[in-house]
Design a protein around this motif. Structure first.
Motif, PDB file in Angstrom:
ATOM      1  N   UNK A  56      58.668 151.149  44.233  1.00 51.27           N
ATOM      2  CA  UNK A  56      59.845 150.290  44.341  1.00 51.27           C
ATOM      3  C   UNK A  56      60.809 150.963  45.317  1.00 51.27           C
ATOM      4  N   UNK A  57      61.269 150.202  46.295  1.00 50.67           N
ATOM      5  CA  UNK A  57      62.136 150.763  47.324  1.00 50.67           C
ATOM      6  C   UNK A  57      63.441 149.985  47.414  1.00 50.67           C
ATOM      7  N   UNK A  58      64.553 150.719  47.367  1.00 53.20           N
ATOM      8  CA  UNK A  58      65.871 150.165  47.673  1.00 53.20           C
ATOM      9  C   UNK A  58      66.281 150.781  49.004  1.00 53.20           C
ATOM     10  N   UNK A  59      66.083 150.035  50.088  1.00 58.85           N
ATOM     11  CA  UNK A  59      66.330 150.527  51.432  1.00 58.85           C
ATOM     12  C   UNK A  59      67.518 149.761  52.011  1.00 58.85           C
ATOM     13  N   UNK A  60      68.646 150.453  52.136  1.00 57.59           N
ATOM     14  CA  UNK A  60      69.858 149.772  52.556  1.00 57.59           C
ATOM     15  C   UNK A  60      70.820 150.801  53.153  1.00 57.59           C
ATOM     16  N   UNK A  61      71.554 150.441  54.212  1.00 54.25           N
ATOM     17  CA  UNK A  61      72.539 151.386  54.775  1.00 54.25           C
ATOM     18  C   UNK A  61      73.562 151.870  53.755  1.00 54.25           C
TER      19      UNK A  61
END
Length: 337
Positions: A56-61
């Motif tokens: 599970x990936x939370x990829x956000x600036x």
């Protein structure tokens, strides 16, 4: 059993204990790795290679810099929607915050600093040290999910398999936060004590080199610190040759010889390296608690009755200012450095 493993990293540098946590989770069932940050595709790939069944990936600036509020909120929301049986964290300052805040959100508890985990009658039972490491306690968490932080280097790290891959699941990011990271300052470029396979530590004895003449104009305390810094230079050179980290006793830290980040012991770091070399350390119980689980302990001290020798596999009674440079020279020859 469904296990979540939080993969902790700083600017892409992964904490090795994250892989140890995946290895532990795989002994119990399936493992879902959880990766937060910005531009973390390489970390997700590494998680699959180290054994994760899904990522599970939370990829956000908004997650580029660690801030406890968005990280914990995002993690709590994910755990609530997926209902894992077990959540594992490597121990770092960041994961302590995430685990504590998420546990409140999920109405559960955190089993900290565990050294073993097993299933007994359908219940997860953790083993962890208490009373300065003199007793190992078995403990359980009656709430679900069970959350636990693992001691680094206590569990086998799975070998990476470059052929393993999988599908990454993107998750929603809870980006609300009242804090903002303005920047970072690097205090010291060194091997992390918790991850180090070799640690060379110095104690108060590193300041007792009678052959050194301090620069003129220093008072007694300043002269003591100057001599200790020359002693720690010897310790550091040996550690560098061995690819290890520099540790210290509380007495050395309290004396102003070296920063607290190097302190090993009850009030410092608890370490489990393959090799621990203690130079000029008498061996107070508070220090022994922090390093007694090293695989091999070598003690160098001029006092043959120093308590450190009770823990050492190899002991050298003599002048560390002669022995340490000699060891360094021999290791350089052996290792071709």
């Amino acid at each position: 059993m469904k296990t979540f493993v939080y993969v902790d990293h700083f600017k892409g540098e992964i904490q090795p204990a994250s892989w140890e946590a995946i290895g532990l989770g795989k002994t119990l069932g399936t493992v879902s790795a959880v990766v937060f940050g910005s531009g973390v595709d390489a970390i997700a790939k590494a998680a699959f290679e180290h054994g994760a069944d899904e990522v599970f990936v939370a990829d956000d600036p908004a997650l580029e810099d660690f801030r406890a509020e968005p990280y914990a909120s995002t993690f709590s929301a994910l755990a609530s929607s997926q209902s894992p049986d077990l959540i594992l964290f490597p121990i770092t300052a960041r994961t302590r915050e995430i685990a504590a805040m998420s546990a409140v959100d999920l109405n559960t508890g955190v089993l900290t600093d565990i050294a073993a985990l097993e299933v007994v009658d359908g219940m997860l039972v953790a083993t962890r040290p208490i009373y300065e490491g003199k007793v190992m306690e078995k403990t359980v968490c009656s709430a679900k999910p069970v959350m636990a932080s693992i001691r680094p280097r206590f569990f086998p790290k799975p070998a990476p398999d470059a052929s393993r891959s999988g599908t990454v699941t993107k998750i929603e990011v809870k980006s609300d936060a009242v804090t903002k990271v303005e920047g970072y300052s690097v205090s010291e470029a060194a091997v992390n004590l918790g991850d180090a396979g070799v640690i060379v530590s110095g104690g108060r004895g590193v300041s007792n080199n009678p052959s050194l003449q301090p620069p003129a104009g220093l008072d007694e305390k300043a002269a003591e610190i100057w001599r200790a810094q020359q002693g720690f230079a010897l310790v550091g050179e040996l550690a560098s040759v061995l690819g290890g980290a520099v540790g210290a006793s509380r007495a050395a830290v309290d004396g102003g010889y070296i920063p607290y980040s190097h302190q090993v012991g009850q009030t410092g770091k608890v370490v489990t390296p393959d090799l621990y070399i203690a130079c000029g350390i008498s061996g107070a119980i508070q220090h022994l608690v922090g390093m007694r689980n090293a695989k091999v302990i070598v003690a160098i001290n001029k006092d043959a009755d120093a308590p450190i020798f009770t823990q050492a596999r190899y002991g050298v009674v003599g002048d560390l200012f002669k022995i340490v440079p000699a060891l360094t020279a021999e290791f350089k020859k052996k290792l071709g450095k």
